[in-house]
Scaffold this active site. Sequence first.
Site, PDB file in Angstrom:
ATOM      1  N   THR A   1      -9.772   1.798   6.333  1.00 33.38           N
ATOM      2  CA  THR A   1      -9.305   0.479   6.771  1.00 33.38           C
ATOM      3  C   THR A   1      -7.830   0.501   7.207  1.00 33.38           C
ATOM      4  OG1 THR A   1      -9.001   0.042   4.421  1.00 33.38           O
ATOM      5  CG2 THR A   1     -10.942  -0.939   5.465  1.00 33.38           C
TER       6      THR A   1
ATOM      7  N   SER B   1      -7.334   0.919  12.957  1.00 37.26           N
ATOM      8  CA  SER B   1      -6.515   0.582  14.134  1.00 37.26           C
ATOM      9  C   SER B   1      -6.850   1.471  15.318  1.00 37.26           C
ATOM     10  CB  SER B   1      -5.021   0.751  13.831  1.00 37.26           C
ATOM     11  OG  SER B   1      -4.667   0.146  12.637  1.00 37.26           O
TER      12      SER B   1
ATOM     13  N   ALA C   1      -6.449   8.589  21.093  1.00 34.23           N
ATOM     14  CA  ALA C   1      -6.328   8.661  22.553  1.00 34.23           C
ATOM     15  C   ALA C   1      -6.944   9.944  23.111  1.00 34.23           C
ATOM     16  CB  ALA C   1      -4.853   8.511  22.971  1.00 34.23           C
TER      17      ALA C   1
ATOM     18  N   ASP D   1      -3.870  12.621  21.827  1.00 33.31           N
ATOM     19  CA  ASP D   1      -2.697  12.431  20.958  1.00 33.31           C
ATOM     20  C   ASP D   1      -2.837  13.173  19.632  1.00 33.31           C
ATOM     21  OD1 ASP D   1      -1.588  10.801  22.836  1.00 33.31           O
ATOM     22  OD2 ASP D   1      -1.495   9.005  21.572  1.00 33.31           O
TER      23      ASP D   1
ATOM     24  N   ASP E   1       0.821  -1.212   0.000  1.00 30.07           N
ATOM     25  CA  ASP E   1       0.000   0.000   0.000  1.00 30.07           C
ATOM     26  C   ASP E   1       0.853   1.260   0.000  1.00 30.07           C
ATOM     27  OD1 ASP E   1      -2.531  -1.196  -0.108  1.00 30.07           O
ATOM     28  OD2 ASP E   1      -2.358  -1.744   2.005  1.00 30.07           O
ATOM     29  N   GLY E   2       2.003   1.184   0.648  1.00 26.27           N
ATOM     30  CA  GLY E   2       2.917   2.325   0.651  1.00 26.27           C
ATOM     31  C   GLY E   2       3.342   2.688  -0.764  1.00 26.27           C
TER      32      GLY E   2
ATOM     33  N   ASN F   1      -5.111   8.279   2.141  1.00 28.49           N
ATOM     34  CA  ASN F   1      -5.640   7.602   3.337  1.00 28.49           C
ATOM     35  C   ASN F   1      -6.150   8.576   4.392  1.00 28.49           C
ATOM     36  OD1 ASN F   1      -5.345   4.895   2.692  1.00 28.49           O
ATOM     37  ND2 ASN F   1      -3.306   4.714   3.603  1.00 28.49           N
ATOM     38  N   GLU F   2      -5.226   9.339   4.934  1.00 25.30           N
ATOM     39  CA  GLU F   2      -5.624  10.172   6.076  1.00 25.30           C
ATOM     40  C   GLU F   2      -4.637  11.294   6.348  1.00 25.30           C
ATOM     41  OE1 GLU F   2      -2.657   8.040   6.917  1.00 25.30           O
ATOM     42  OE2 GLU F   2      -4.249   6.632   7.343  1.00 25.30           O
TER      43      GLU F   2
HETATM   44  P1  NAP Z   1       3.236   0.853   6.621  1.00 21.79           P
HETATM   45  O1  NAP Z   1       3.889   1.038   7.931  1.00 21.79           O
HETATM   46  O2  NAP Z   1       3.663  -0.266   5.750  1.00 21.79           O
HETATM   47  O3  NAP Z   1       1.628   0.768   6.809  1.00 21.79           O
HETATM   48  C1  NAP Z   1       1.036   0.105   7.880  1.00 21.79           C
HETATM   49  C2  NAP Z   1       0.050  -0.932   7.374  1.00 21.79           C
HETATM   50  O4  NAP Z   1      -1.131  -0.276   6.860  1.00 21.79           O
HETATM   51  C3  NAP Z   1       0.579  -1.802   6.231  1.00 21.79           C
HETATM   52  O5  NAP Z   1       0.212  -3.131   6.483  1.00 21.79           O
HETATM   53  C4  NAP Z   1      -0.129  -1.234   5.018  1.00 21.79           C
HETATM   54  O6  NAP Z   1      -0.260  -2.206   3.956  1.00 21.79           O
HETATM   55  C5  NAP Z   1      -1.474  -0.907   5.620  1.00 21.79           C
HETATM   56  N1  NAP Z   1      -2.335   0.048   4.884  1.00 21.79           N
HETATM   57  C6  NAP Z   1      -1.986   1.209   4.264  1.00 21.79           C
HETATM   58  N2  NAP Z   1      -3.064   1.785   3.740  1.00 21.79           N
HETATM   59  C7  NAP Z   1      -4.128   0.996   4.032  1.00 21.79           C
HETATM   60  C8  NAP Z   1      -5.520   1.065   3.739  1.00 21.79           C
HETATM   61  N3  NAP Z   1      -6.049   2.092   3.093  1.00 21.79           N
HETATM   62  N4  NAP Z   1      -6.312   0.058   4.191  1.00 21.79           N
HETATM   63  C9  NAP Z   1      -5.792  -0.966   4.881  1.00 21.79           C
HETATM   64  N5  NAP Z   1      -4.490  -1.075   5.191  1.00 21.79           N
HETATM   65  C10 NAP Z   1      -3.675  -0.118   4.757  1.00 21.79           C
HETATM   66  O7  NAP Z   1       3.334   2.265   5.865  1.00 21.79           O
HETATM   67  P2  NAP Z   1       2.867   2.588   4.370  1.00 21.79           P
HETATM   68  O8  NAP Z   1       2.801   1.326   3.583  1.00 21.79           O
HETATM   69  O9  NAP Z   1       3.709   3.721   3.917  1.00 21.79           O
HETATM   70  O10 NAP Z   1       1.353   3.103   4.572  1.00 21.79           O
HETATM   71  C11 NAP Z   1       1.049   4.344   5.156  1.00 21.79           C
HETATM   72  C12 NAP Z   1      -0.226   4.141   5.916  1.00 21.79           C
HETATM   73  O11 NAP Z   1       0.011   3.312   7.044  1.00 21.79           O
HETATM   74  C13 NAP Z   1      -0.834   5.381   6.514  1.00 21.79           C
HETATM   75  O12 NAP Z   1      -1.533   6.141   5.569  1.00 21.79           O
HETATM   76  C14 NAP Z   1      -1.724   4.788   7.599  1.00 21.79           C
HETATM   77  O13 NAP Z   1      -3.042   4.487   7.117  1.00 21.79           O
HETATM   78  C15 NAP Z   1      -1.053   3.477   7.954  1.00 21.79           C
HETATM   79  N6  NAP Z   1      -0.592   3.529   9.347  1.00 21.79           N
HETATM   80  C16 NAP Z   1      -1.205   2.725  10.255  1.00 21.79           C
HETATM   81  C17 NAP Z   1      -0.861   2.789  11.591  1.00 21.79           C
HETATM   82  C18 NAP Z   1      -1.593   1.904  12.536  1.00 21.79           C
HETATM   83  O14 NAP Z   1      -2.436   1.123  12.076  1.00 21.79           O
HETATM   84  N7  NAP Z   1      -1.344   2.003  13.829  1.00 21.79           N
HETATM   85  C19 NAP Z   1       0.123   3.656  12.023  1.00 21.79           C
HETATM   86  C20 NAP Z   1       0.750   4.458  11.078  1.00 21.79           C
HETATM   87  C21 NAP Z   1       0.379   4.382   9.730  1.00 21.79           C
HETATM   88  P3  NAP Z   1       1.063  -2.799   3.200  1.00 21.79           P
HETATM   89  O15 NAP Z   1       1.536  -3.887   4.110  1.00 21.79           O
HETATM   90  O16 NAP Z   1       0.546  -3.341   1.909  1.00 21.79           O
HETATM   91  O17 NAP Z   1       2.033  -1.676   3.053  1.00 21.79           O
HETATM   92 MN    MN Z   2       3.780  -0.557   3.663  1.00 16.97          MN
END
Ligand code: NAP
Ligand code: MN
Length: 267
Positions: A164, A169, A188, A153, A51-52, A124-125
């Site tokens: 999603t 999360s 939070a 936070d 997704d990144g 995403n956000e």
């Molecule tokens: P990453 O650290 O690899 O992303 C965290 C996880 O979120 C990965 O498993 C990624 O999928 C998944 N993801 C990203 N967009 C998604 C979506 N729209 N629906 C479901 N899962 C999704 O970092 P990244 O790949 O650069 O992605 C950035 C995104 O990570 C941010 O936009 C944010 O949504 C998410 N994120 C999540 C958390 C958390 O859940 N606590 C914290 C920070 C960021 P892949 O494994 O395919 O990369």
């Molecule tokens: Mn990723």
Amino acid sequence: MSERIINVLSNANYESRKTTKKLIQKLKENNFTPVTKVHPNAELTITVGGDGAFIKAVNRSHFSETPIVGINTGHLGFFQEVDPNNVDQFIADYLDKNYHIEPTYLIGAEIFTKNRSFFLHAVNEIVLKAQNSKVIHMNIFINHTHLEKFSGDGMMVSTPSGSTGYNLSAGGSIVHPSIKALAMTPLAPISNQAYRSMTSTIVLPGEHIITLIPEKRYANSNLLLVDGQEFTYNQLKKINLRIADKHVNRLRIAEQNYWDIIKSKFL
Ligand code: NAP
Ligand code: MN
């Protein structure tokens, strides 16, 4: 006949590079012209990674309307619908026009600092937080009506397709991508005798404007997360967020059902 240019944007993983090599060869065999950067006349962008990689590709193509599709060599690959083993089938489907284009909503944010204002987009956000893991205090307005003074936070505003990701999360709801809406989810939130913050997600119409005004002391110690990327601003005064006028056109292969994807990726 004119050239049929296809952007191929890959991340640097071994698996992605291997898939990209195979993909480029197969595109050439089918008389396409694959290029590994963003070409203005490309008819399609293929992103290889997780997704990144998808988010980065949308950024690199400046949120253009060129259809985009992903090959998943990542971990989750929510946006990445093609399996690396199905590249042949994908090319055949593409040639047969066995696909549809799904417009995907983006967030548009207008950032106001003391001296200037500018726009940002996110897939995403967007999250407003304080630097150094401090509590942030901010006032939140919806369509100019004061909703709350938030303490916690941070405050996250997510698109339907981003719902999603981080939003989920953080306890936010899954919002179907056909709904033009924003999900505003607190991170939070503090809710006690001193600070009273809304603790639940609010899902609101995409045309409504969310305004975040950090308290003065955070004007120089804020942290903005845009699709997971950090930005800091001096003299940040205000952020307005809503569904953007622009959208990204995802190329979807016919039979994939959203609820099947939800089940297979999350349950
Ligand atoms: P990453 O650290 O690899 O992303 C965290 C996880 O979120 C990965 O498993 C990624 O999928 C998944 N993801 C990203 N967009 C998604 C979506 N729209 N629906 C479901 N899962 C999704 O970092 P990244 O790949 O650069 O992605 C950035 C995104 O990570 C941010 O936009 C944010 O949504 C998410 N994120 C999540 C958390 C958390 O859940 N606590 C914290 C920070 C960021 P892949 O494994 O395919 O990369
Ligand atoms: Mn990723």
